[in-house]
Scaffold this motif. Structure first.
Motif: not given
Length: 73
Positions: A62-69
């Protein structure tokens, strides 16, 4: 402060191999790697795969706020 990382991958053989190799390296660096995503306790998501894998991750969590690499081949 300990960094907590979640690795998201697709089902291809290459992604499975990359995930195992990366997990070993991260653990050797004293980082915590989790098998399940927890929005409150994850500092970084590493996504291994192509466009579809990234889109599935974003939709599944659900469109996480955690940064994604995002690492793709």
């Amino acid at each position: 402060m300990e960094k907590r990382i979640f690795i998201y991958k697709n089902d291809t053989e290459m992604s499975q191999i990359m995930e195992k190799t990366l997990r070993k390296k991260l653990l050797k660096s004293d980082l915590s790697v989790f098998d399940n995503y927890d929005a409150e306790n994850t500092d970084l998501i590493i996504c291994i795969g192509g466009d579809g894998t990234l889109l599935r991750l974003v939709q599944e969590f659900n469109f996480p706020k955690t940064p994604i690499y995002w690492s793709f081949r």
